[in-house]
Design a protein around this motif. Structure first.
Motif, short mmCIF file in Angstrom:
data_model
loop_
_atom_site.label_atom_id
_atom_site.label_comp_id
_atom_site.label_asym_id
_atom_site.label_seq_id
_atom_site.Cartn_x
_atom_site.Cartn_y
_atom_site.Cartn_z
N GLU A 39 7.02 -42.50 151.54
CA GLU A 39 5.73 -42.17 151.68
C GLU A 39 4.78 -43.05 150.57
OE1 GLU A 39 6.14 -38.86 148.08
OE2 GLU A 39 5.44 -38.29 150.11
N ASP A 40 5.45 -43.83 149.48
CA ASP A 40 4.40 -44.57 148.82
C ASP A 40 4.83 -46.28 148.93
OD1 ASP A 40 6.96 -44.92 147.82
OD2 ASP A 40 6.52 -44.74 145.89
N GLU A 41 5.23 -46.41 150.08
CA GLU A 41 5.57 -47.81 150.25
C GLU A 41 4.41 -48.73 150.61
OE1 GLU A 41 7.43 -48.61 154.14
OE2 GLU A 41 6.14 -47.05 154.99
N GLN A 42 3.18 -48.20 150.93
CA GLN A 42 2.12 -49.26 150.98
C GLN A 42 1.52 -49.34 149.17
OE1 GLN A 42 -0.78 -48.43 153.89
NE2 GLN A 42 -2.05 -50.24 153.24
N CYS A 54 -5.67 -59.52 150.60
CA CYS A 54 -4.25 -60.46 150.71
C CYS A 54 -3.33 -59.39 150.41
CB CYS A 54 -4.17 -61.27 149.44
SG CYS A 54 -2.92 -62.32 149.72
N ARG A 55 -3.16 -58.33 149.59
CA ARG A 55 -1.97 -57.44 149.72
C ARG A 55 -1.94 -56.71 151.05
NH1 ARG A 55 -0.96 -52.44 148.31
NH2 ARG A 55 -2.92 -51.72 147.78
N GLN A 56 -3.20 -56.14 151.61
CA GLN A 56 -2.87 -55.32 152.77
C GLN A 56 -2.63 -56.25 153.95
OE1 GLN A 56 -5.29 -55.44 150.47
NE2 GLN A 56 -5.84 -53.33 149.80
N THR A 57 -3.04 -57.41 153.94
CA THR A 57 -2.70 -58.45 154.86
C THR A 57 -1.27 -58.67 154.82
OG1 THR A 57 -4.75 -59.29 155.06
CG2 THR A 57 -3.22 -60.43 156.18
N CYS A 58 -0.50 -58.95 153.69
CA CYS A 58 0.68 -58.95 153.46
C CYS A 58 1.52 -57.99 153.93
CB CYS A 58 1.19 -59.67 152.23
SG CYS A 58 0.45 -61.30 151.93
N TYR A 59 1.33 -56.86 153.50
CA TYR A 59 1.91 -55.61 153.99
C TYR A 59 1.83 -55.41 155.43
CZ TYR A 59 3.33 -50.60 154.51
OH TYR A 59 4.02 -49.78 154.74
N VAL A 170 1.72 -66.33 148.66
CA VAL A 170 2.01 -65.22 147.59
C VAL A 170 3.20 -64.39 147.64
CG1 VAL A 170 1.05 -62.78 147.00
CG2 VAL A 170 -0.51 -64.85 147.69
N ASP A 171 3.96 -64.05 146.49
CA ASP A 171 5.27 -63.33 146.26
C ASP A 171 4.82 -61.99 146.33
OD1 ASP A 171 6.94 -65.53 146.28
OD2 ASP A 171 6.13 -65.97 144.31
N CYS A 172 5.34 -61.18 147.26
CA CYS A 172 5.05 -59.53 147.30
C CYS A 172 6.69 -58.98 146.98
CB CYS A 172 4.77 -59.15 148.42
SG CYS A 172 2.94 -60.02 148.88
N PHE A 173 6.43 -57.78 146.71
CA PHE A 173 7.86 -57.00 146.09
C PHE A 173 7.63 -55.61 146.74
CE2 PHE A 173 7.00 -60.55 143.10
CZ PHE A 173 7.88 -61.10 143.10
N VAL A 174 8.82 -55.20 147.44
CA VAL A 174 8.89 -53.92 147.95
C VAL A 174 9.63 -52.98 146.98
CG1 VAL A 174 10.00 -52.78 149.89
CG2 VAL A 174 9.35 -55.07 150.00
N SER A 175 8.91 -51.79 147.02
CA SER A 175 9.62 -50.71 146.14
C SER A 175 10.91 -50.22 146.62
CB SER A 175 8.70 -49.59 145.94
OG SER A 175 8.65 -48.82 147.11
N ARG A 176 12.00 -50.02 145.76
CA ARG A 176 13.21 -49.17 146.27
C ARG A 176 13.79 -49.89 147.48
NH1 ARG A 176 9.97 -44.78 145.22
NH2 ARG A 176 10.04 -44.17 147.51
N PRO A 177 14.03 -51.41 147.52
CA PRO A 177 14.52 -51.77 148.68
C PRO A 177 15.98 -51.42 149.09
CG PRO A 177 14.64 -53.42 147.07
CD PRO A 177 13.71 -52.30 146.47
N THR A 178 16.91 -51.10 148.03
CA THR A 178 18.35 -50.62 148.49
C THR A 178 18.46 -49.42 149.08
OG1 THR A 178 18.74 -51.97 146.46
CG2 THR A 178 20.62 -50.37 147.22
N GLU A 179 17.53 -48.47 148.61
CA GLU A 179 17.59 -47.08 149.16
C GLU A 179 16.95 -47.23 150.53
OE1 GLU A 179 15.65 -42.71 147.29
OE2 GLU A 179 15.18 -44.62 146.47
#
Length: 200
Positions: A39-42, A54-59, A170-179
């Motif tokens: 639910e909070d991935e974006q 930029c962040r929205q486009t990368c997502y 740009v470097d972007c990071f995903v939350s909780r990738p292992t889960e």
């Protein structure tokens, strides 16, 4: 609830297993665990830039369709064939009960032989059921292929994004990738097992 009861009544044992499998391992897991994971991935998709947009486009480039919405759409499409079969069965039952089609008596002298209208109705119901299973299997295979093409089997913790409106790579990071990776693999395995049950 009554619709589910009708599906259970009209389906053979493996068909009932398919339904229970979908309810527990798809709808229940997605409703309880999936929402909390995705639910909070974006909001949690963080990029090392303050450039507006930029962040929205990368997502959008990293996840063209949200995992959660993709799976919800999958469940809706998988539910459609059994529901259509139940609607057909209920319609046929109401026609018989209403007397729209007169029931012709069975052939005298051979009481063990099924009467022609009964066997015709049974054949039609069987064909309709097989069609619903074939449609469910096609939807299952299409979504398994779509999930593989869109996401693969893992969620990478890092995503490098370039192009407008970002001024540079740009470097972007995903939350909780292992889960999320565990959930993606689990959902794919459930899809494979569901496809095998449909074949059975």
């Amino acid at each position: 609830g009554s619709l589910l009861d009708a599906v259970q009544l009209q389906s053979p044992l493996v068909g009932r297993l398919c339904l229970v499998f979908m309810l527990i391992f798809r709808i229940l897991v997605l409703a309880t665990v999936g929402g909390a994971v995705f639910e909070d991935e974006q909001e949690e998709f963080v990029c090392n830039t303050l450039q507006p947009g930029c962040r929205q486009t990368c997502y959008d480039r990293a996840f063209p369709v949200s995992h959660y919405r993709f799976w919800l759409f999958h469940i809706l499409l998988l539910s459609a064939p059994p529901v259509l079969f139940v609607i057909y069965s209920m319609h046929q039952a109401s026609k018989e009960a209403g007397g729209a089609q007169p029931v012709t008596p069975c052939t005298r002298g051979r009481p063990e032989a099924p009467c022609a209208p009964c066997s015709l109705r049974a054949r039609r119901a069987r064909r309709c059921y097989l069609l619903s299973v074939a449609l469910r299997l096609l939807a299952e295979l299409a979504f398994l292929g779509g999930q593989t093409l869109l996401y693969g089997f893992s969620v990478a913790p890092h995503y490098a994004c370039a192009g407008p409106p970002c001024p540079h790579t740009v470097d972007c990071f995903v939350s909780r990738p292992t889960e999320k990776t565990v959930f993606v693999v689990f959902y794919f395995a459930v899809g494979l097992l569901s496809a095998l049950l449909s074949v059975a």
